[in-house]
Design a protein around this motif. Structure first.
Motif, PDB file in Angstrom:
ATOM      1  N   LEU A   1      29.697  49.825  47.457  1.00 45.86           N
ATOM      2  CA  LEU A   1      30.030  50.486  46.195  1.00 45.86           C
ATOM      3  C   LEU A   1      29.013  51.548  45.811  1.00 45.86           C
ATOM      4  O   LEU A   1      29.368  52.579  45.237  1.00 45.86           O
ATOM      5  CB  LEU A   1      30.184  49.454  45.075  1.00 45.86           C
ATOM      6  CG  LEU A   1      31.447  48.598  45.151  1.00 45.86           C
ATOM      7  CD1 LEU A   1      31.443  47.543  44.061  1.00 45.86           C
ATOM      8  CD2 LEU A   1      32.698  49.459  45.059  1.00 45.86           C
TER       9      LEU A   1
ATOM     10  N   TYR B   1      42.071  44.838  33.965  1.00 44.78           N
ATOM     11  CA  TYR B   1      40.919  44.455  34.783  1.00 44.78           C
ATOM     12  C   TYR B   1      39.885  43.618  34.022  1.00 44.78           C
ATOM     13  O   TYR B   1      39.489  42.561  34.512  1.00 44.78           O
ATOM     14  CB  TYR B   1      40.276  45.691  35.417  1.00 44.78           C
ATOM     15  CG  TYR B   1      41.175  46.330  36.443  1.00 44.78           C
ATOM     16  CD1 TYR B   1      41.278  45.805  37.727  1.00 44.78           C
ATOM     17  CD2 TYR B   1      41.933  47.445  36.137  1.00 44.78           C
ATOM     18  CE1 TYR B   1      42.101  46.375  38.673  1.00 44.78           C
ATOM     19  CE2 TYR B   1      42.767  48.023  37.074  1.00 44.78           C
ATOM     20  CZ  TYR B   1      42.840  47.490  38.347  1.00 44.78           C
ATOM     21  OH  TYR B   1      43.663  48.057  39.282  1.00 44.78           O
TER      22      TYR B   1
ATOM     23  N   SER C   1      34.817  44.922  39.725  1.00 41.97           N
ATOM     24  CA  SER C   1      34.420  46.064  40.549  1.00 41.97           C
ATOM     25  C   SER C   1      35.577  47.033  40.746  1.00 41.97           C
ATOM     26  O   SER C   1      35.422  48.249  40.611  1.00 41.97           O
ATOM     27  CB  SER C   1      33.904  45.594  41.907  1.00 41.97           C
ATOM     28  OG  SER C   1      32.770  44.784  41.760  1.00 41.97           O
ATOM     29  N   THR C   2      36.753  46.490  41.062  1.00 44.30           N
ATOM     30  CA  THR C   2      37.940  47.323  41.241  1.00 44.30           C
ATOM     31  C   THR C   2      38.289  48.047  39.943  1.00 44.30           C
ATOM     32  O   THR C   2      38.604  49.241  39.956  1.00 44.30           O
ATOM     33  CB  THR C   2      39.133  46.463  41.695  1.00 44.30           C
ATOM     34  OG1 THR C   2      38.779  45.788  42.900  1.00 44.30           O
ATOM     35  CG2 THR C   2      40.372  47.305  41.922  1.00 44.30           C
ATOM     36  N   GLY C   3      38.215  47.349  38.841  1.00 45.45           N
ATOM     37  CA  GLY C   3      38.484  47.964  37.546  1.00 45.45           C
ATOM     38  C   GLY C   3      37.508  49.076  37.216  1.00 45.45           C
ATOM     39  O   GLY C   3      37.892  50.109  36.667  1.00 45.45           O
ATOM     40  N   SER C   4      36.241  48.879  37.566  1.00 47.67           N
ATOM     41  CA  SER C   4      35.237  49.908  37.315  1.00 47.67           C
ATOM     42  C   SER C   4      35.505  51.162  38.155  1.00 47.67           C
ATOM     43  O   SER C   4      35.429  52.282  37.655  1.00 47.67           O
ATOM     44  CB  SER C   4      33.845  49.357  37.611  1.00 47.67           C
ATOM     45  OG  SER C   4      32.854  50.298  37.287  1.00 47.67           O
ATOM     46  N   ILE C   5      35.828  50.955  39.423  1.00 49.10           N
ATOM     47  CA  ILE C   5      36.146  52.090  40.294  1.00 49.10           C
ATOM     48  C   ILE C   5      37.393  52.815  39.781  1.00 49.10           C
ATOM     49  O   ILE C   5      37.422  54.049  39.707  1.00 49.10           O
ATOM     50  CB  ILE C   5      36.362  51.617  41.754  1.00 49.10           C
ATOM     51  CG1 ILE C   5      35.061  51.105  42.352  1.00 49.10           C
ATOM     52  CG2 ILE C   5      36.974  52.711  42.610  1.00 49.10           C
ATOM     53  CD1 ILE C   5      34.013  52.171  42.573  1.00 49.10           C
ATOM     54  N   PHE C   6      38.417  52.058  39.410  1.00 48.60           N
ATOM     55  CA  PHE C   6      39.651  52.653  38.908  1.00 48.60           C
ATOM     56  C   PHE C   6      39.395  53.435  37.622  1.00 48.60           C
ATOM     57  O   PHE C   6      39.892  54.559  37.449  1.00 48.60           O
ATOM     58  CB  PHE C   6      40.709  51.575  38.697  1.00 48.60           C
ATOM     59  CG  PHE C   6      42.065  52.100  38.326  1.00 48.60           C
ATOM     60  CD1 PHE C   6      42.696  53.065  39.099  1.00 48.60           C
ATOM     61  CD2 PHE C   6      42.726  51.626  37.210  1.00 48.60           C
ATOM     62  CE1 PHE C   6      43.950  53.555  38.760  1.00 48.60           C
ATOM     63  CE2 PHE C   6      43.974  52.100  36.859  1.00 48.60           C
ATOM     64  CZ  PHE C   6      44.590  53.069  37.634  1.00 48.60           C
TER      65      PHE C   6
ATOM     66  N   THR D   1      36.171  36.299  43.030  1.00 42.60           N
ATOM     67  CA  THR D   1      37.382  36.992  42.613  1.00 42.60           C
ATOM     68  C   THR D   1      37.122  37.764  41.331  1.00 42.60           C
ATOM     69  O   THR D   1      37.568  38.907  41.184  1.00 42.60           O
ATOM     70  CB  THR D   1      38.544  35.994  42.430  1.00 42.60           C
ATOM     71  OG1 THR D   1      38.747  35.299  43.667  1.00 42.60           O
ATOM     72  CG2 THR D   1      39.823  36.698  42.024  1.00 42.60           C
TER      73      THR D   1
ATOM     74  N   ALA E   1      35.235  40.869  42.245  1.00 43.84           N
ATOM     75  CA  ALA E   1      36.128  41.854  42.861  1.00 43.84           C
ATOM     76  C   ALA E   1      37.004  42.545  41.813  1.00 43.84           C
ATOM     77  O   ALA E   1      37.209  43.762  41.870  1.00 43.84           O
ATOM     78  CB  ALA E   1      36.999  41.179  43.920  1.00 43.84           C
ATOM     79  N   ILE E   2      37.502  41.773  40.853  1.00 41.93           N
ATOM     80  CA  ILE E   2      38.348  42.351  39.804  1.00 41.93           C
ATOM     81  C   ILE E   2      37.547  43.327  38.948  1.00 41.93           C
ATOM     82  O   ILE E   2      37.992  44.449  38.685  1.00 41.93           O
ATOM     83  CB  ILE E   2      38.984  41.245  38.942  1.00 41.93           C
ATOM     84  CG1 ILE E   2      40.017  40.470  39.758  1.00 41.93           C
ATOM     85  CG2 ILE E   2      39.622  41.833  37.680  1.00 41.93           C
ATOM     86  CD1 ILE E   2      40.505  39.206  39.073  1.00 41.93           C
TER      87      ILE E   2
END
Length: 125
Positions: A19, A101, A79-84, A73, A76-77
């Motif tokens: 990341l 997220y 992190s994905t939300g931050s990237i999005f 999990t 991951a959620i």
């Protein structure tokens, strides 16, 4: 469980590095439009994974597998939300679904803590 914790620690280290590199490379090609969500997405697996797991390893305390899976999990959620959120901010747009997220991540954190309490209660009985 020591082996499991070491494996999860390794995955979080890899996730943190990935990341950090992803955010840095993305920012290079973002035409000087920056997002703190993108820049600091690496801090989520670092703060929620690498640091706590390292402390648990040092104290020789090993959580059960269910807790580790639920907690990872959540990482991951988030992190994905931050990237999005970072991608949306860089492109100058918004999306009302971004709220999913943090809510889903918080639910996973709660479930992981409940599983930890449940396993602790079960072992003390």
């Amino acid at each position: 469980m020591e082996k499991q914790l070491k494996l999860h620690l390794l995955f979080n280290i890899i996730g943190t590095v990935f990341l950090a590199l992803f955010g840095a490379i993305y920012e290079i090609f973002s035409h000087e439009v920056y997002s703190y969500f993108m820049l600091y997405a690496f801090a989520i697996p670092l703060a929620m994974g690498v640091l706590p797991y390292s402390i648990l390893m040092l104290k020789e305390k090993y959580p059960d597998r269910k807790f580790l899976y639920l907690w990872n999990t959540a990482i991951a959620i988030f992190s994905t939300g931050s990237i999005f959120a970072g991608v949306l901010a860089i492109y100058g747009t918004t999306n009302s679904l971004i709220i999913v997220y943090p809510i889903a991540g918080a639910v996973m954190v709660l479930l992981s803590l409940l599983s930890c309490l449940q396993s602790h209660h079960r072992s003390s009985v």
